[in-house]
Design a protein around this motif. Structure first.
Motif, mmCIF file in Angstrom:
data_model
loop_
_atom_site.group_PDB
_atom_site.id
_atom_site.type_symbol
_atom_site.label_atom_id
_atom_site.label_comp_id
_atom_site.label_asym_id
_atom_site.label_seq_id
_atom_site.Cartn_x
_atom_site.Cartn_y
_atom_site.Cartn_z
ATOM 1 N N GLN A 50 1.041 4.140 -2.897
ATOM 2 C CA GLN A 50 0.883 5.571 -2.580
ATOM 3 C C GLN A 50 2.054 6.385 -3.151
ATOM 4 O OE1 GLN A 50 0.359 4.874 1.568
ATOM 5 N NE2 GLN A 50 -1.842 5.304 1.512
ATOM 6 N N LYS A 51 3.241 5.806 -3.082
ATOM 7 C CA LYS A 51 4.413 6.501 -3.647
ATOM 8 C C LYS A 51 4.206 6.741 -5.148
ATOM 9 C CE LYS A 51 9.212 6.025 -4.856
ATOM 10 N NZ LYS A 51 10.369 5.177 -5.010
ATOM 11 N N ALA B 102 -6.464 1.081 -6.850
ATOM 12 C CA ALA B 102 -5.992 1.883 -5.716
ATOM 13 C C ALA B 102 -7.163 2.361 -4.861
ATOM 14 C CB ALA B 102 -5.167 3.071 -6.217
ATOM 15 N N GLN C 83 0.835 -1.209 0.000
ATOM 16 C CA GLN C 83 0.000 0.000 0.000
ATOM 17 C C GLN C 83 0.870 1.259 0.000
ATOM 18 O OE1 GLN C 83 -2.248 -1.127 3.460
ATOM 19 N NE2 GLN C 83 -4.069 -1.640 2.256
ATOM 20 N N LYS C 84 1.950 1.215 0.769
ATOM 21 C CA LYS C 84 2.880 2.355 0.818
ATOM 22 C C LYS C 84 3.498 2.610 -0.557
ATOM 23 C CE LYS C 84 5.710 3.845 4.464
ATOM 24 N NZ LYS C 84 6.750 3.596 5.460
ATOM 25 N N LEU D 202 -6.510 0.866 -0.996
ATOM 26 C CA LEU D 202 -5.831 1.765 -0.061
ATOM 27 C C LEU D 202 -6.795 2.166 1.047
ATOM 28 C CD1 LEU D 202 -3.815 4.126 -2.456
ATOM 29 C CD2 LEU D 202 -3.033 2.071 -1.251
ATOM 30 N N ILE E 139 -7.980 7.227 -2.832
ATOM 31 C CA ILE E 139 -7.031 8.136 -3.513
ATOM 32 C C ILE E 139 -7.320 9.605 -3.160
ATOM 33 C CG2 ILE E 139 -6.535 6.522 -5.379
ATOM 34 C CD1 ILE E 139 -8.427 8.187 -7.176
#
Ligand SMILES: N[C@@H](CCC(=O)N[C@@H](CS)C(=O)NCC(=O)O)C(=O)O
Length: 209
Positions: free
Chosen positions: A134-135, A172, A130-131, A176, A180
């Motif tokens: 996000q990046k 996403a 997940q990190k 997440l 988003i």
């Protein structure tokens, strides 16, 4: 007729949308991962796979998208013909294949990324994925500042790369914890593509098949 082998909501949604944008006749065949039917056209048992009338097969989403854009220049979906425009298209295609798509693997298949079979270990792998997603969304969000589409100068112009982004942005939203919401430009791109009647037609066809 060109045939696309796809799975529901998978990355194959990108060439499915592009075929609809192009508007030439095509057939879309829904398949199960690793099925006999899919393995017969793609030894990886993965989608997307494209088949032309003479039996020629093409795999790899990035290659399929570039092929379709070049095969149908009248659709204007390649992102441009200059050396730098082509380089930008390759850059973003690679970004989606190698950086964005790959970031989802630990989330979808955490067991592949740890030898520890405990639930806690899998949860850690998912969190790491997940990190990473996000990046990548942050990179895309920054790039989209002041642009409507991923490729092109000024506000840009719709291309196969936007179609490539679409399934991944949808994933996403689902995987997440905060969706988003931290990436407003990515959300705007998602909305812009989702508003397209051709895209809605493809989504309905995939869901109904
Ligand atoms: N590198 C390939 C990856 C294709 C891929 O892994 N597709 C996924 C769906 S998004 C799939 O078919 N997974 C099933 C599997 O690997 O068994 C591409 O970009 O086309």
């Amino acid at each position: 007729m060109t045939t696309l082998y796809y799975a529901l909501g998978a990355c194959s949604l990108a060439p499915h949308i592009v075929l609809e944008w192009i508007g030439a006749p095509y057939e879309a065949v829904k398949v199960q991962y690793g099925s006999k039917e899919l393995l017969a056209v793609n030894p990886a048992g993965a989608v997307p796979t494209l088949r032309e009338d003479d039996g020629w097969l093409l795999t790899q989403a990035g290659a399929i998208l570039e092929y379709l854009a070049e095969k149908h220049p009248e659709a204007g979906l390649s992102g441009g013909d200059t050396l730098r425009e082509k380089a930008e298209a390759h850059r973003w295609s690679s970004f989606f294949t190698s950086d964005m798509h790959a970031a989802f693997w630990p989330i979808f298949l955490p067991q592949r990324y740890t030898t520890d079979s405990s639930e806690a270990a899998k949860k850690d792998v998912v969190a790491a994925g997940q990190k990473l997603v996000q990046k990548q969304l942050g990179i895309l969000n920054d790039h989209l500042e002041g642009r409507d589409w991923i490729l092109g100068e000024g506000r840009g112009k719709r291309s196969v790369i936007d179609a490539y982004a679409f399934p991944m942005i949808r994933w996403a939203v689902k995987v997440l914890p905060d969706g988003i919401t931290a990436f407003p430009n990515v959300q705007a791109l998602l909305d812009r593509i989702a508003d397209d009647p051709a895209v809605q037609k493809v989504l309905a066809a995939e869901a109904a098949a």
